[in-house]
Design a protein around this motif. Sequence first.
Motif, PDB file in Angstrom:
ATOM      1  N   UNK A 278       0.834  -1.206   0.000  1.00  0.00           N
ATOM      2  CA  UNK A 278       0.000   0.000   0.000  1.00  0.00           C
ATOM      3  C   UNK A 278       0.869   1.258   0.000  1.00  0.00           C
ATOM      4  N   UNK A 279       1.919   1.263   0.829  1.00  0.00           N
ATOM      5  CA  UNK A 279       2.808   2.430   0.907  1.00  0.00           C
ATOM      6  C   UNK A 279       3.420   2.720  -0.462  1.00  0.00           C
ATOM      7  N   UNK A 280       3.788   1.665  -1.167  1.00  0.00           N
ATOM      8  CA  UNK A 280       4.409   1.832  -2.481  1.00  0.00           C
ATOM      9  C   UNK A 280       3.402   2.233  -3.553  1.00  0.00           C
ATOM     10  N   UNK A 281       2.109   2.078  -3.277  1.00  0.00           N
ATOM     11  CA  UNK A 281       1.089   2.297  -4.310  1.00  0.00           C
ATOM     12  C   UNK A 281       0.560   3.719  -4.363  1.00  0.00           C
ATOM     13  N   UNK A 282       0.917   4.550  -3.385  1.00  0.00           N
ATOM     14  CA  UNK A 282       0.340   5.882  -3.324  1.00  0.00           C
ATOM     15  C   UNK A 282       1.393   6.911  -2.928  1.00  0.00           C
ATOM     16  N   UNK A 283       1.213   8.109  -3.397  1.00  0.00           N
ATOM     17  CA  UNK A 283       2.177   9.172  -3.104  1.00  0.00           C
ATOM     18  C   UNK A 283       2.041   9.671  -1.667  1.00  0.00           C
ATOM     19  N   UNK A 284       0.827   9.594  -1.122  1.00  0.00           N
ATOM     20  CA  UNK A 284       0.583  10.103   0.228  1.00  0.00           C
ATOM     21  C   UNK A 284      -0.082   9.017   1.091  1.00  0.00           C
ATOM     22  N   UNK A 285       0.671   7.981   1.493  1.00  0.00           N
ATOM     23  CA  UNK A 285       0.078   6.934   2.334  1.00  0.00           C
ATOM     24  C   UNK A 285      -0.240   7.478   3.734  1.00  0.00           C
ATOM     25  N   UNK A 286      -1.324   7.005   4.295  1.00  0.00           N
ATOM     26  CA  UNK A 286      -1.720   7.409   5.644  1.00  0.00           C
ATOM     27  C   UNK A 286      -2.154   6.181   6.436  1.00  0.00           C
ATOM     28  N   UNK A 287      -2.157   6.319   7.756  1.00  0.00           N
ATOM     29  CA  UNK A 287      -2.585   5.225   8.626  1.00  0.00           C
ATOM     30  C   UNK A 287      -2.896   5.780  10.005  1.00  0.00           C
ATOM     31  N   UNK A 288      -3.602   4.989  10.783  1.00  0.00           N
ATOM     32  CA  UNK A 288      -3.826   5.291  12.190  1.00  0.00           C
ATOM     33  C   UNK A 288      -3.979   3.978  12.944  1.00  0.00           C
ATOM     34  N   UNK A 289      -4.063   4.070  14.245  1.00  0.00           N
ATOM     35  CA  UNK A 289      -4.214   2.889  15.097  1.00  0.00           C
ATOM     36  C   UNK A 289      -5.528   3.003  15.855  1.00  0.00           C
ATOM     37  N   UNK A 290      -6.302   1.917  15.821  1.00  0.00           N
ATOM     38  CA  UNK A 290      -7.603   1.869  16.482  1.00  0.00           C
ATOM     39  C   UNK A 290      -7.473   1.011  17.743  1.00  0.00           C
ATOM     40  N   UNK A 291      -7.422   1.649  18.894  1.00  0.00           N
ATOM     41  CA  UNK A 291      -7.264   0.923  20.152  1.00  0.00           C
ATOM     42  C   UNK A 291      -8.614   0.400  20.630  1.00  0.00           C
ATOM     43  N   UNK A 292      -8.695  -0.916  20.860  1.00  0.00           N
ATOM     44  CA  UNK A 292      -9.956  -1.555  21.246  1.00  0.00           C
ATOM     45  C   UNK A 292      -9.897  -2.214  22.614  1.00  0.00           C
ATOM     46  N   UNK A 293      -8.757  -2.110  23.292  1.00  0.00           N
ATOM     47  CA  UNK A 293      -8.655  -2.639  24.641  1.00  0.00           C
ATOM     48  C   UNK A 293      -8.590  -4.153  24.691  1.00  0.00           C
ATOM     49  N   UNK A 294      -9.013  -4.704  25.827  1.00  0.00           N
ATOM     50  CA  UNK A 294      -8.897  -6.139  26.101  1.00  0.00           C
ATOM     51  C   UNK A 294     -10.096  -6.886  25.553  1.00  0.00           C
ATOM     52  N   UNK A 295      -9.833  -7.936  24.781  1.00  0.00           N
ATOM     53  CA  UNK A 295     -10.886  -8.726  24.141  1.00  0.00           C
ATOM     54  C   UNK A 295     -10.672 -10.194  24.505  1.00  0.00           C
ATOM     55  N   UNK A 296     -11.739 -10.891  24.862  1.00  0.00           N
ATOM     56  CA  UNK A 296     -11.657 -12.298  25.230  1.00  0.00           C
ATOM     57  C   UNK A 296     -12.311 -13.176  24.167  1.00  0.00           C
ATOM     58  N   UNK A 297     -11.719 -14.368  23.987  1.00  0.00           N
ATOM     59  CA  UNK A 297     -12.281 -15.421  23.135  1.00  0.00           C
ATOM     60  C   UNK A 297     -12.586 -14.946  21.709  1.00  0.00           C
ATOM     61  N   UNK A 298     -11.769 -14.057  21.203  1.00  0.00           N
ATOM     62  CA  UNK A 298     -11.993 -13.577  19.846  1.00  0.00           C
ATOM     63  C   UNK A 298     -11.462 -14.567  18.817  1.00  0.00           C
ATOM     64  N   UNK A 299     -10.436 -15.313  19.188  1.00  0.00           N
ATOM     65  CA  UNK A 299      -9.877 -16.326  18.302  1.00  0.00           C
ATOM     66  C   UNK A 299      -9.690 -17.622  19.080  1.00  0.00           C
ATOM     67  N   UNK A 300      -9.518 -18.719  18.329  1.00  0.00           N
ATOM     68  CA  UNK A 300      -9.299 -20.017  18.967  1.00  0.00           C
ATOM     69  C   UNK A 300      -7.992 -19.982  19.749  1.00  0.00           C
ATOM     70  N   UNK A 301      -7.978 -20.616  20.897  1.00  0.00           N
ATOM     71  CA  UNK A 301      -6.783 -20.661  21.734  1.00  0.00           C
ATOM     72  C   UNK A 301      -6.803 -21.978  22.522  1.00  0.00           C
ATOM     73  N   UNK A 302      -5.670 -22.432  22.984  1.00  0.00           N
ATOM     74  CA  UNK A 302      -4.352 -21.810  22.833  1.00  0.00           C
ATOM     75  C   UNK A 302      -3.751 -22.078  21.458  1.00  0.00           C
ATOM     76  N   UNK A 303      -2.730 -21.301  21.125  1.00  0.00           N
ATOM     77  CA  UNK A 303      -1.860 -21.544  19.981  1.00  0.00           C
ATOM     78  C   UNK A 303      -0.431 -21.508  20.497  1.00  0.00           C
ATOM     79  N   UNK A 304       0.443 -22.282  19.866  1.00  0.00           N
ATOM     80  CA  UNK A 304       1.848 -22.279  20.294  1.00  0.00           C
ATOM     81  C   UNK A 304       2.491 -20.960  19.889  1.00  0.00           C
ATOM     82  N   UNK A 305       3.205 -20.346  20.809  1.00  0.00           N
ATOM     83  CA  UNK A 305       3.903 -19.086  20.523  1.00  0.00           C
ATOM     84  C   UNK A 305       5.029 -19.332  19.531  1.00  0.00           C
ATOM     85  N   UNK A 306       5.219 -18.380  18.628  1.00  0.00           N
ATOM     86  CA  UNK A 306       6.280 -18.519  17.647  1.00  0.00           C
ATOM     87  C   UNK A 306       7.646 -18.644  18.272  1.00  0.00           C
ATOM     88  N   UNK A 307       7.873 -17.974  19.396  1.00  0.00           N
ATOM     89  CA  UNK A 307       9.192 -18.012  20.039  1.00  0.00           C
ATOM     90  C   UNK A 307       9.457 -19.296  20.800  1.00  0.00           C
TER      91      UNK A 307
END
Length: 815
Positions: A516-545
């Motif tokens: 996206x950054x490469x596709x436009x002369x004036x790229x923009x973005x922001x961050x949408x803070x939504x706080x703490x969310x439970x059970x939004x995705x299946x868990x557990x998952x093994x951590x990459x580290x």
Amino acid sequence: MDPSPLDLVSVSTLLHINPSTKPTPQIPFISRGAMDPRISLWRSTTILCAIFLLHGASASRPHHHHSSSPTKAVKQQLETYIIHVRQPESGISSSLERESWYKSFFPKTLTSSSATESRMVYAYNKVIDGFAARLTTEEVESMKAKDGFLHAYPDKLLRLQTTRTPQFLGLSPNRGVWPDAGFGSGTIVGVLDGGIWPEHPSLDPRGMPPPPAKWKGICVDAGEDFNSSNCNNKLIGAQLFNAGAKAMLGEAAAEQPGLNSPRDMDGHGTHTATTATGGFVPHAEVLGNAEGTAVGMAPQAHLAIYKVCFGETCADSDILAALDQAVEDGVDVLSLSLGGESTRFFEDVVAIGGFTAVQKGIFMSCAAANSGPLHSTLVNEAPWVLTVGASTLDREIIADVKLGNGRIFIGESLFQPKFFKPTLLPLVYPGASGNLSAAQCAEGALDPSQVSGKVVFCERGGGIGRVQKGENVLQAGGVAMILMNDELNAFSLIADTHVLPASQVSFQDGDTMKAYINSTQYPTATILFKGTVFRDTASPAVAGFSSRGPSVESPGILKPDIIGPGVSILAGWPLNLSPSGLLNDTRRVVFNVISGTSMSTPHLSGLAALLKSTHPDWSPAALKSAMMTTANPYDTEGKPITDETQGPADIFATGAGHVNPTKATDPGLIYDLSAGDYIPYLCGLGYTEAQIQAIVRSHFKCSNQTSISEGDLNYPSISAVFSPTGPSSFTFKRTVTNVGAKYSTYEVEVVEPQGVKVEVKPKKLYFKKMNEKQTFEVVLCSYGAGSMPFSQGHIKWYSGSKYEVRSPIAIAFNE
């Protein structure tokens, strides 16, 4: 019209950070656990080896002696060695007699008592027969000729590797495991780590009974910084072991903070200790997120602290001394969130100390390490310790990224400032020119004229901590950061205590953002803070580290054994430290959220204390079996546990599966082992008798023992390695002990690994009484797996609908 940039001064003022102040450079591998937010994950094999080499060099750095001959100078250099010896045939009756025996191994050139005294670092008592001393290579060679000498190796450095986890693990204060186990009452958990902040509210002693009469430990007096009054019925002991660290640091020891006190100077020790045994603290949170009641796994257990880590220095000799003392003190569980590299068990102080602990009935839980997702990267592999990998919770702290084209991507961050508005801001990628340092937002690599007032897109890597990258952005004038995962970590996200508005996104989403950054002369973005969310995705998952098997030292034993919560874990934190660990960050918190196998390990240690309270007569192997055979291989949606790729995790990532405390208290059957049962296994590894005696501290000959293969150890999991030159089939025996219903019948279910035929004989087991034992055979026959390096399956003994006793089968196909 371009959106108005967020005023940098307002960010700095609210965070109490001076943008013009340069932070002190952070050493990439100082912190204990690669997932400390101050350091990044090192992901290439070359760099991983470099870490090990650097630590090896640090561990053996000698005092400098001037000489005209370089060869002579090397020979005369002093370094700390750990020396294993046999006890004299007449035995040893006192500590003075023991130390005299140890000193008899010193060269005759060290004739005076003051000379030997100055060289002696530790005289061990419980976990090994031997000592640590400052010696030259020539002096060690001269010792080898003495009767009673067994083995010697240089001291080296190891590295240190919740509001939601109790509910996620099914623990309730009103019913089930917690009240049934008395919340761990009467047990003592010993934590070997970086010390403790004794005033923390999680260590409130109210309601705690005195420690059991068997307790022999002490609370040291270390001046104004820490004294015996800091201990109580909760924190019953605090000691430090620093002689090895001082010997390694030399003159630099005077500059090492906290070297002479059990007080925690970096947060790691307090976090692990309160994860295992912290009491109930309501209204806990970190920077306004992860709110709830903070509590450890065994809130009524007593806590004993053994400080062995001082900054980056966790010396083998100090760890061995702490294990020696903990065994003497009478702990029930030992928790070690530290490790070095895979090594032979007779030179692995965790394995050596752990063996004696098992002999004394002490359970030991150890971190697998944070070098995943590459295979064969785990440590603490001995079969008598529990090796713990890390997994996610059902909690996310959401910080989504919105681009100027309207697309929204999932991200995470713990720091979610109220002042940051979801207004689109200019977006810049400093690495667009091909400068890798700029792409990774290294210190001094960002051009303020390019990033000032903008959202800065950074890539992980370069040995630069995730939070440090954010500070570098802030120093250069950036107002927010998007942090793209590296390819190996893929979708594995971590909520960090960033110092500016930020979001960590997956590697795949990051690639889309760069396009996206490469596709436009004036790229923009922001961050949408939504706080703490439970059970939004299946868990557990093994951590990459989370480090993976197969085990290097013993590939016929499946490791890790189990996984537990280790991502974004909330626990206690020193009240004088910032959550990010950055020097310019003046924020202070009571709790902090960090990630690593360092965090998953104390979860299992605390749960072991609960099991020990419920079953005080069970051996460490029985406790371990109960956890492993009841572990869950499925997530909250009933599907196989996934990994950082969002695909199914392999068996060398999950081990037996995710811990299930409720089922572990009543497993039905257990695979038990005594300390003596490991000796035929050690003979089978091809160790010499002297090497084995260094571990087990007893006189024996392998020629008088019936050696067994790794697969024949009565382990709760099954592992086999097939190769073109090896056998095409294996037959392994297992013995189970009935700890469930008095009269019971178990039938077997088999899920065969691809390329292997599995037969279990007999197919039914009958029990007429408690503690009755039954033996069965598992026959594995390979018929070819093509190009697959691994495959997996399981056997499961089930009795009606009440008991399911599952043993994973791990198969490796070597070319």
